[in-house]
Design a protein around this motif. Structure first.
Motif, PDB file in Angstrom:
ATOM      1  N   UNK A   1      18.106   0.939  61.369  1.00 22.78           N
ATOM      2  CA  UNK A   1      19.044   1.084  60.388  1.00 22.78           C
ATOM      3  C   UNK A   1      20.450   0.262  61.050  1.00 22.78           C
ATOM      4  N   UNK A   2      20.737   0.547  62.291  1.00 23.02           N
ATOM      5  CA  UNK A   2      22.008  -0.107  62.830  1.00 23.02           C
ATOM      6  C   UNK A   2      21.747  -1.686  62.743  1.00 23.02           C
ATOM      7  N   UNK A   3      20.593  -2.067  62.754  1.00 24.13           N
ATOM      8  CA  UNK A   3      20.315  -3.650  62.540  1.00 24.13           C
ATOM      9  C   UNK A   3      20.608  -4.281  61.209  1.00 24.13           C
ATOM     10  N   UNK A   4      20.411  -3.234  60.355  1.00 29.29           N
ATOM     11  CA  UNK A   4      20.630  -3.525  58.822  1.00 29.29           C
ATOM     12  C   UNK A   4      22.012  -3.673  58.389  1.00 29.29           C
ATOM     13  N   UNK A   5      23.142  -2.877  59.265  1.00 32.02           N
ATOM     14  CA  UNK A   5      24.362  -2.988  58.894  1.00 32.02           C
ATOM     15  C   UNK A   5      25.124  -4.398  59.186  1.00 32.02           C
ATOM     16  N   UNK A   6      25.901  -4.856  58.128  1.00 36.01           N
ATOM     17  CA  UNK A   6      26.391  -6.165  58.401  1.00 36.01           C
ATOM     18  C   UNK A   6      27.834  -6.117  57.694  1.00 36.01           C
ATOM     19  N   UNK A   7      28.784  -6.384  58.462  1.00 35.07           N
ATOM     20  CA  UNK A   7      30.302  -6.242  57.721  1.00 35.07           C
ATOM     21  C   UNK A   7      30.456  -7.303  56.628  1.00 35.07           C
ATOM     22  N   UNK A   8      29.843  -8.495  56.912  1.00 33.00           N
ATOM     23  CA  UNK A   8      30.027  -9.417  55.940  1.00 33.00           C
ATOM     24  C   UNK A   8      29.182  -9.508  54.591  1.00 33.00           C
TER      25      UNK A   8
ATOM     26  N   UNK B   1      26.558  -5.307  50.258  1.00 32.22           N
ATOM     27  CA  UNK B   1      25.303  -4.573  49.975  1.00 32.22           C
ATOM     28  C   UNK B   1      24.504  -3.791  51.018  1.00 32.22           C
ATOM     29  N   UNK B   2      24.814  -4.358  52.311  1.00 37.84           N
ATOM     30  CA  UNK B   2      24.189  -3.605  53.315  1.00 37.84           C
ATOM     31  C   UNK B   2      24.160  -2.436  53.719  1.00 37.84           C
ATOM     32  N   UNK B   3      25.270  -1.752  53.596  1.00 32.62           N
ATOM     33  CA  UNK B   3      25.672   0.071  53.562  1.00 32.62           C
ATOM     34  C   UNK B   3      24.673   0.675  52.735  1.00 32.62           C
ATOM     35  N   UNK B   4      24.834  -0.022  51.392  1.00 29.41           N
ATOM     36  CA  UNK B   4      24.056   0.805  50.385  1.00 29.41           C
ATOM     37  C   UNK B   4      22.421   0.320  50.758  1.00 29.41           C
ATOM     38  N   UNK B   5      21.922  -0.684  51.074  1.00 26.61           N
ATOM     39  CA  UNK B   5      20.729  -0.810  51.635  1.00 26.61           C
ATOM     40  C   UNK B   5      20.005  -0.027  52.682  1.00 26.61           C
ATOM     41  N   UNK B   6      21.060  -0.013  53.603  1.00 24.46           N
ATOM     42  CA  UNK B   6      20.684   0.993  54.862  1.00 24.46           C
ATOM     43  C   UNK B   6      20.309   2.541  54.473  1.00 24.46           C
ATOM     44  N   UNK B   7      21.437   2.998  53.270  1.00 20.21           N
ATOM     45  CA  UNK B   7      21.310   4.431  53.188  1.00 20.21           C
ATOM     46  C   UNK B   7      19.934   4.479  52.174  1.00 20.21           C
ATOM     47  N   UNK B   8      19.650   3.499  51.332  1.00 20.24           N
ATOM     48  CA  UNK B   8      18.385   3.690  50.603  1.00 20.24           C
ATOM     49  C   UNK B   8      17.245   3.811  51.465  1.00 20.24           C
ATOM     50  N   UNK B   9      17.239   2.748  52.478  1.00 17.83           N
ATOM     51  CA  UNK B   9      16.256   2.670  53.437  1.00 17.83           C
ATOM     52  C   UNK B   9      16.082   4.215  54.214  1.00 17.83           C
ATOM     53  N   UNK B  10      16.866   4.669  54.584  1.00 22.50           N
ATOM     54  CA  UNK B  10      16.950   5.760  55.380  1.00 22.50           C
ATOM     55  C   UNK B  10      16.778   6.969  54.672  1.00 22.50           C
ATOM     56  N   UNK B  11      17.106   7.107  53.285  1.00 17.61           N
ATOM     57  CA  UNK B  11      16.571   8.393  52.560  1.00 17.61           C
ATOM     58  C   UNK B  11      15.235   8.331  52.311  1.00 17.61           C
ATOM     59  N   UNK B  12      14.727   6.963  51.679  1.00 13.30           N
ATOM     60  CA  UNK B  12      13.156   6.981  51.497  1.00 13.30           C
ATOM     61  C   UNK B  12      12.342   7.087  52.954  1.00 13.30           C
ATOM     62  N   UNK B  13      12.706   6.420  53.837  1.00 15.80           N
ATOM     63  CA  UNK B  13      11.895   6.697  55.170  1.00 15.80           C
ATOM     64  C   UNK B  13      11.902   8.070  55.731  1.00 15.80           C
ATOM     65  N   UNK B  14      13.126   8.759  55.581  1.00 20.54           N
ATOM     66  CA  UNK B  14      13.288  10.066  55.857  1.00 20.54           C
ATOM     67  C   UNK B  14      12.469  11.000  54.950  1.00 20.54           C
ATOM     68  N   UNK B  15      12.420  10.889  53.732  1.00 27.69           N
ATOM     69  CA  UNK B  15      11.313  11.544  52.846  1.00 27.69           C
ATOM     70  C   UNK B  15       9.950  11.306  53.105  1.00 27.69           C
ATOM     71  N   UNK B  16       9.657  10.044  53.426  1.00 25.69           N
ATOM     72  CA  UNK B  16       8.260   9.900  53.558  1.00 25.69           C
ATOM     73  C   UNK B  16       7.910  10.390  55.212  1.00 25.69           C
ATOM     74  N   UNK B  17       8.665  10.468  56.015  1.00 30.25           N
ATOM     75  CA  UNK B  17       8.597  11.140  57.482  1.00 30.25           C
ATOM     76  C   UNK B  17       8.262  12.509  57.358  1.00 30.25           C
ATOM     77  N   UNK B  18       9.203  13.140  56.364  1.00 34.60           N
ATOM     78  CA  UNK B  18       9.065  14.608  56.238  1.00 34.60           C
ATOM     79  C   UNK B  18       7.708  15.052  55.682  1.00 34.60           C
TER      80      UNK B  18
END
Length: 341
Positions: A42-49, A52-69
């Motif tokens: 997740x921190x590697x995905x973040x890019x201030x330039x 779309x990176x914050x949106x992508x990292x949030x989507x990735x986190x929510x999907x992966x957290x669902x899969x993990x649970x």
């Protein structure tokens, strides 16, 4: 290499998370490795330039957290059932574990998050998501194979991966649908052999690295950027598109080698319907690569009437030549080595 030292730290923990998962002797240990891997990426995905990176990292986190649970729930349920002798419930639990891992790896029909997350990442992060992030889930999937269920996954991955890339103009989305298609081939290799999918994955990683290296160096993100590029070097342009065809699996190139091995293994298992379906729809994948290459080779070639300094360094040019040489002539080299040794 790294502008921020924290990125090096998270890259190390990302690698260690995957290694914990594949070397774990229990499902809980494997789950813990997946979580370390997720929280490192997740921190590697973040890019201030990139907005779309914050949106992508949030989507990735929510999907992966669902899969993990879901995975953790299924594993706990599986251990509860170990005291009973109910094979039907055990099969359902096995399917639940497989589904959670397929969601983590981005295989169809659990692929809904993959193209949109790829669109918000840099090329370097896209390469990590397409290659390294698949190792741990695929290794765990190989532990709980259910042939009938995985045939459906293979069919849907090949189908969606092929048709999904037809109307794409973004190269990152095109690469993501290509990745879904290749994932179907990897799972097909997994059915017959423990090592076959890993050989395919290794070849796919090398070819993806070659393509992403070129895309990243020349800052290419859309198909229309590719048509007029490399006006100063038609050789570089030619090699670039041959590498794309190699990734698609065109026979003379190295990308055909792992497909060849999986075709042979499916023939030995008499799975002719599955094989015919896979080959047919992979030809559609080749079509959208060919569509890009055809236009760039023949229709949009231009030469400048004045000379100027190339915008890429000799070092980059040499590296590109080496990578594309391996990609294009790899199959011939492998065959020569096989006959010599």
């Amino acid at each position: 290499m790294f502008k921020n030292s924290y990125k090096l730290l998270f890259l190390i923990t990302l690698i260690s998370g995957t290694l914990i998962t594949i070397s774990s002797t229990s499902w809980f240990g494997a789950w813990m490795g997946l979580e370390i891997n997720l929280l490192s990426f997740i921190p590697l995905m973040m890019n201030t330039n990139n907005l779309l990176s914050s949106e992508a990292s949030l989507k990735y986190f929510l999907t992966q957290a669902l899969a993990s649970s879901v995975l953790l729930f299924a594993v706990i349920f599986f251990f509860m059932l170990s005291n009973w002798s109910n094979s039907l419930l055990e099969n359902y639990t096995n399917l639940l574990i497989s589904s959670a891992l397929l969601l983590k790896s981005g295989a169809a029909p659990f692929h809904f998050w993959f193209p949109s997350v790829m669109e918000g990442l840099s090329w370097n992060n896209s390469l990590i998501l397409m290659t390294w992030q698949k190792i741990a889930p695929l290794m765990l999937i190989s532990y709980c194979l259910n042939t009938n269920f995985f045939v459906i996954i293979i069919l849907s991955s090949i189908f969606i991966g092929s048709l999904g890339g037809l109307n794409q103009t973004s190269l990152r989305k095109l690469m993501s649908f290509s990745s879904i298609n290749h994932l179907g081939w990897m799972i097909a290799g997994m059915i017959n052999s423990e090592n076959l999918w890993f050989i395919y994955f290794l070849f796919y990683s090398i070819l993806s690295f070659t393509i992403v290296f070129l895309f990243n160096n020349f800052k290419l993100f859309n198909i229309n950027q590719m048509f007029g590029m490399y006006a100063s070097s038609s050789i570089m342009k030619f090699l670039m598109f041959l590498s794309l065809l190699s990734l698609g699996g065109l026979p003379p190139f190295m990308g055909f080698m792992p497909k060849w091995l999986i075709i042979e293994s499916l023939i030995s298992m008499n799975m002719f319907f599955l094989l015919t379906f896979m080959v047919t729809f992979t030809l559609i994948t080749l079509f959208f690569y060919m569509r890009i290459c055809y236009a760039a080779f023949l229709l949009n070639h231009n030469e400048n009437s004045w000379s100027f300094q190339n915008f890429y360094s000799n070092k980059t040019f040499t590296m590109s030549l080496i990578l594309t040489f391996i990609s294009i002539f790899g199959l011939i080299i492998i065959n020569l080595l096989y006959w010599l040794f």
